[in-house]
Scaffold this active site. Structure first.
Site, mmCIF file in Angstrom:
data_model
loop_
_atom_site.group_PDB
_atom_site.id
_atom_site.type_symbol
_atom_site.label_atom_id
_atom_site.label_comp_id
_atom_site.label_asym_id
_atom_site.label_seq_id
_atom_site.Cartn_x
_atom_site.Cartn_y
_atom_site.Cartn_z
ATOM 1 N N LYS A 158 40.235 47.102 39.391
ATOM 2 C CA LYS A 158 41.785 45.813 39.425
ATOM 3 C C LYS A 158 42.530 46.402 39.212
ATOM 4 O O LYS A 158 43.314 47.008 38.507
ATOM 5 C CB LYS A 158 41.133 44.852 38.735
ATOM 6 C CG LYS A 158 42.004 43.478 37.739
ATOM 7 C CD LYS A 158 41.452 42.226 37.452
ATOM 8 C CE LYS A 158 42.386 41.369 36.934
ATOM 9 N NZ LYS A 158 41.542 40.487 35.794
ATOM 10 N N SER B 170 40.957 35.740 37.399
ATOM 11 C CA SER B 170 42.011 36.043 37.844
ATOM 12 C C SER B 170 41.524 37.480 38.515
ATOM 13 O O SER B 170 41.825 38.523 39.752
ATOM 14 C CB SER B 170 43.339 36.645 37.166
ATOM 15 O OG SER B 170 42.790 37.620 36.069
ATOM 16 N N SER C 98 38.483 35.681 33.145
ATOM 17 C CA SER C 98 38.733 36.225 33.634
ATOM 18 C C SER C 98 37.727 37.205 34.343
ATOM 19 O O SER C 98 37.714 37.824 36.128
ATOM 20 C CB SER C 98 39.870 36.720 34.552
ATOM 21 O OG SER C 98 40.720 36.050 34.340
HETATM 22 N N1 GLN Z 1 42.553 31.281 33.409
HETATM 23 C C1 GLN Z 1 42.904 31.746 32.696
HETATM 24 C C2 GLN Z 1 44.312 32.100 32.363
HETATM 25 O O1 GLN Z 1 45.051 31.524 33.713
HETATM 26 C C3 GLN Z 1 42.375 32.776 32.144
HETATM 27 C C4 GLN Z 1 42.801 33.829 33.347
HETATM 28 C C5 GLN Z 1 42.119 35.572 32.675
HETATM 29 O O2 GLN Z 1 41.257 35.491 31.825
HETATM 30 N N2 GLN Z 1 43.038 37.087 32.323
HETATM 31 O O3 GLN Z 1 44.654 32.313 31.280
#
Ligand code: GLN
Length: 483
Positions: A76, A151, A175
């Site tokens: 990532k 994400s 995410s």
């Molecule tokens: N959807 C969550 C957020 O927007 C989690 C994102 C993540 O785990 N990086 O914060």
């Protein structure tokens, strides 16, 4: 060749059926051919990949072995990679070449992995759809009109499309698990402190945790083995021995106590997903598990608490991007204030700006007690709920997401609608617990995930349950048409 799992690749390499270099070339060609459809990569690292593949082949020729020796993966794009762009999906870091490798990257490289590239993601890991990337939205290989989740949507889409067997990802509020659910993968968020955060660009430091995304629990075990462990460079890393995850996959589930929280099945859950979760419960019962009804009474407060704590930490973490030391700098600044304002205004996208504003507000004098402190108190209640539940059960099971992957753009004008989709995943981050999502079936041709949560440092238990489930189901073997 591209259909092989990490475990199959390890066997093939050990049996000299193919070399890592051959496999790497096949996958790089496949990425070049197919990735334009899904946009899962921000950078391809062909030269590095071929160099690492040749080195891994040479190590094997010298008698070395190892499940990750010669295994192609991707990172990532928030794991720092020395000399390679590490963008975090943001214009702010488009020109940033990290001066060092993240611990996860160097540990995996030492184990012999081959880095094919850096995967696309929501800007600074803020989001649930991988649409907020400065490099454009990622598309779901199961239906190109739908999001892959976020994400870590680039890592998920790439693995689901069989561009590579596994990838690293991070999970601050879901995410890893949510994109795993949306793309028919298995993804594991480890216990907070299990995997080093050093060199992982921070979103919300008390919630962020790196972990594996792959097609099977067995492959998650292999990748996690290479990622986990104490790191003196990360003050929140925990000095606990790392068990042999692969060796633990075959434990019997006889008598395993699975807790099913009643709050998970309230309004808002797609009834077709509820049915699939019931099916997976029946599968696990056949394997000897015992089901118990439990309650997590404070779950309803978790989303508001998370969406105060995460932005608060983000607003602090992202203050370092000021146009002076890293990343984007505006042209012809008139003075220092103009430099800060325009560099940040131009470098950050709208969702990141929204979170910085919410976070700075929640931390400001006069509002700190009302929002941030209150949210921290809720965080403790959420953790206490889990501690009470784990006195009675070994695992907690439920849906990973209330709905399957939505259409691209469907939630762009309503950020709160997207935040609500995190309802099942964020509690594990607030409590620091490990969680796993695995394939459980399909709704309208789109994958659905079932989530398992375990007590601290019981990643092995999660992998064991998921592996036994996958020996008796075939959802995880389904491949999206066209890939
Ligand atoms: N959807 C969550 C957020 O927007 C989690 C994102 C993540 O785990 N990086 O914060």
């Amino acid at each position: 060749m591209h259909q092989m799992t990490l475990a199959e690749i390890a066997r093939g390499l050990a049996d000299k059926k193919f070399s890592s270099e051959e496999l790497t070339k096949v996958l790089l060609a496949r990425i070049t051919q197919l990735d334009p459809q899904i946009n899962s990569f921000i950078s391809l690292t062909e030269e590095l990949a071929l160099k690492q593949a040749k080195a891994a082949d040479a190590r094997r020729a010298n008698g070395e072995s190892g499940a990750l020796l010669g295994a192609p993966i991707a990172h990532k794009d928030l794991f720092c990679t020395q000399g390679i762009r590490t963008s975090c999906g943001s214009k702010m870091l488009d020109n940033f070449k990290a001066p060092y490798d993240a611990t996860v990257v160097s540990k995996l490289a030492a184990a012999g992995t081959v880095t094919l590239g850096k995967t696309n993601m929501d800007e600074f890991a803020m989001g649930s759809a991988s649409e907020s990337s400065w490099y454009g939205a990622v598309k779901n290989p199961w239906n190109l009109e739908h999001v892959p989740g976020g994400s870590s949507g680039g890592s998920a889409a790439a693995v689901a499309a069989r561009l590579l067997p596994a990838a690293t990802a991070t999970d601050t509020g879901g995410s890893i698990r949510q994109p795993a659910a949306f793309t028919n993968l298995t993804g594991l968020k480890p216990t907070y402190g299990r995997v080093s955060r050093w060199g992982m660009i921070a979103y919300a430091s008390s919630l962020d945790q790196g972990g594996p995304l792959a097609r099977t629990a067995e492959d998650c075990a292999i990748l996690l083995q290479g990622m986990a462990g104490f790191d003196p460079n990360d003050s929140t890393s925990i000095d606990e021995p790392v068990p042999d995850y692969a060796a633990g996959l075959n434990g019997s589930l006889q008598g395993l106590r699975i807790g099913v929280p009643k709050e998970y099945f309230g309004a808002g859950l797609d009834p077709r997903i509820a049915d699939l979760i019931q099916n997976s419960i029946k599968e696990l019962q056949k394997l000897g598990a015992v089901i118990k009804d439990i309650s997590l009474p404070n779950m309803q407060h978790a989303i508001p608490a998370y969406y105060v704590i995460a932005p608060a930490e983000a607003s602090s973490n992202l203050s370092r991007f000021d146009g002076v030391r890293f990343g984007h700098r505006c042209a012809d600044p008139k003075n220092l204030e103009d430099l800060y304002k325009r560099s940040r205004g131009e470098g950050f996208g709208p969702e990141v700006q929204r979170r910085i504003m919410v976070g700075a507000y929640a931390l400001s004098a006069g509002y700190y007690d009302a929002y941030y402190l209150k949210a921290q108190k809720i965080r403790r209640l959420v953790k206490n709920d889990f501690m009470t539940a784990f006195n009675e059960v070994d695992i907690i099971l439920g849906p990973t997401t209330p709905n399957p992957a939505w259409k691209l753009g469907a939630k762009n004008s309503d950020p709160v609608a997207a935040y609500l989709e995190d309802v099942y995943t964020i509690t594990a981050n607030l409590a620091g617990l490990p969680g796993l999502s695995m394939p459980a079936g399909f709704v309208d041709g789109l994958p659905v995930g079932v989530q398992l949560l375990a007590p601290y440092f019981q990643e092995g238990r999660l992998l064991n349950v998921a592996h036994q489930y996958q020996l008796n189901t075939d959802w995880h073997t389904r491949t999206p048409t066209g890939f």
